[in-house]
Design an enzyme around this catalytic site. Sequence first.
Site, PDB file in Angstrom:
ATOM      1  N   GLU A 185       0.843  -1.201   0.000  1.00 19.36           N
ATOM      2  CA  GLU A 185       0.000   0.000   0.000  1.00 19.36           C
ATOM      3  C   GLU A 185       0.876   1.248   0.000  1.00 19.36           C
ATOM      4  O   GLU A 185       1.528   1.577   1.003  1.00 19.36           O
ATOM      5  CB  GLU A 185      -0.930   0.028   1.213  1.00 19.36           C
ATOM      6  CG  GLU A 185      -1.832   1.247   1.229  1.00 19.36           C
ATOM      7  CD  GLU A 185      -2.778   1.294   2.410  1.00 19.36           C
ATOM      8  OE1 GLU A 185      -3.465   2.322   2.562  1.00 19.36           O
ATOM      9  OE2 GLU A 185      -2.829   0.322   3.178  1.00 19.36           O
ATOM     10  N   LYS A 238      -8.508 -16.355  16.554  1.00 11.77           N
ATOM     11  CA  LYS A 238      -8.500 -15.794  15.198  1.00 11.77           C
ATOM     12  C   LYS A 238      -9.763 -14.986  14.865  1.00 11.77           C
ATOM     13  O   LYS A 238     -10.156 -14.902  13.702  1.00 11.77           O
ATOM     14  CB  LYS A 238      -8.303 -16.904  14.143  1.00 11.77           C
ATOM     15  CG  LYS A 238      -7.090 -17.807  14.409  1.00 11.77           C
ATOM     16  CD  LYS A 238      -5.780 -17.060  14.227  1.00 11.77           C
ATOM     17  CE  LYS A 238      -4.574 -17.905  14.608  1.00 11.77           C
ATOM     18  NZ  LYS A 238      -4.298 -19.036  13.737  1.00 11.77           N
ATOM     19  N   ASP A 288       1.815 -14.833  13.024  1.00 11.94           N
ATOM     20  CA  ASP A 288       0.642 -15.466  12.412  1.00 11.94           C
ATOM     21  C   ASP A 288      -0.281 -14.351  11.923  1.00 11.94           C
ATOM     22  O   ASP A 288      -0.922 -13.664  12.725  1.00 11.94           O
ATOM     23  CB  ASP A 288      -0.066 -16.340  13.449  1.00 11.94           C
ATOM     24  CG  ASP A 288      -1.193 -17.168  12.853  1.00 11.94           C
ATOM     25  OD1 ASP A 288      -1.738 -16.770  11.803  1.00 11.94           O
ATOM     26  OD2 ASP A 288      -1.547 -18.204  13.444  1.00 11.94           O
ATOM     27  N   HIS A 336      -2.401  10.068  -1.283  1.00 13.73           N
ATOM     28  CA  HIS A 336      -2.561   8.869  -2.113  1.00 13.73           C
ATOM     29  C   HIS A 336      -2.410   9.197  -3.596  1.00 13.73           C
ATOM     30  O   HIS A 336      -1.960   8.361  -4.375  1.00 13.73           O
ATOM     31  CB  HIS A 336      -3.931   8.219  -1.838  1.00 13.73           C
ATOM     32  CG  HIS A 336      -3.944   7.401  -0.595  1.00 13.73           C
ATOM     33  ND1 HIS A 336      -3.616   6.067  -0.576  1.00 13.73           N
ATOM     34  CD2 HIS A 336      -4.254   7.727   0.688  1.00 13.73           C
ATOM     35  CE1 HIS A 336      -3.720   5.601   0.653  1.00 13.73           C
ATOM     36  NE2 HIS A 336      -4.096   6.586   1.440  1.00 13.73           N
TER      37      HIS A 336
END
Length: 390
Positions: free
Chosen positions: A87, A217, A291, A382
């Site tokens: 990004e 999770k 993770d 951006h």
Amino acid sequence: MTSPSIPRDKTFDYSAEMMEKRRAFLEAQRSVSLPHTGQTSFDPASLAGNIENAFGATQVPIGLAGPLTINGEHATGDFYVPLATTEGTLVASYSRGMGVLRAAGGVTTTVIERYMQRAPVFHFESARRARDFGQWLADNLDGVKKAANSTSSVGKLSHIEQYGVSKMRYLRMNFTTGDAAGQNMSGKAAQAACQWIIKNCGFTTRYTLSGAIDTDKKHSQINTLHSRGARVVAEVTLPADLVREKLRVETKDMYRARQVSTLGGMLAGTSNNGLHAANALAALFIATGQDAANVAESQAGLTYVELNDDGSLYWSITLPSLIVATYGGGTGLATQRECLEVLDCYGAGKALKFVEICAATVLAGELSLASAVVGGDWVESHDSLGRNRP
């Protein structure tokens, strides 16, 4: 028609030859070319325990943000932070926020607690028996701890929360896990504890190893209240002149925008009333071998701000369920270990230091994006650096 099986070798599956065979298999099956996927520098043997059917690697570019000045109990000084992302503007934005924190004297970080959970549930013939079992469990906690702790030299059972529902007793076992994230360690210890309970409790019962209130999770309100992984706070007080000079906005406008965003977050039911903690954490997790799925829990946050009488702005973010490791899992893989070493966070005794670096990095990004939105240059950044480029 039966599709062919993926090539495997029970003895030498983690080898350059088997990775090449699987690439050739894919190229033949799907008529694709994989010249970049196969360009790796690590020893395939090092992947055992981390992945199956390996055929290459995805290369995510890593940018460097900083310096980030931290006044922590475990992380102290200036750090250059590796962020793996695709990004545009992200690394530049975090560097800007880090510059503001540095000019303000640094960000203060505090680890409140750190536990990993497993949540077995015990089943009974009635609610009353389930309640009585809960008392027995409290009276026999030392025996449960001994059984759980026998499975690991590192993981230790700290305490057990209990929740009575219908004719079941939901438990939430809290473990310390050293420098590992500890999900597997906690699962093994919880199973040993449950087996000891069944053998010694004197109740007619059975158990399910996970009753789902450990919320692995995925985000949950119980994690926000009771923590999962590390509960850590990053805070800073920003002088009005500094905010005006570095971020080109006024502290009163930043404060007002926080009120609007918090109200909007309540309206939407968000798990974080801040701006984008997941950006920092995902980039750090990918770079350092965490993770990545734990971002689902770790991104939850509680932002709190105060506008002081002198015009300065106190800003803090609390991450109640930050799950990271500096040992085990993917942290020892080649590039991941290097990125942890850049932070002096690889190996034993480094987990709490890395927790503080993660929290401080999140705060830097919050300040930078918040000021960009308030100042009106969010889209323009951006346009110049990111995905809006023509």
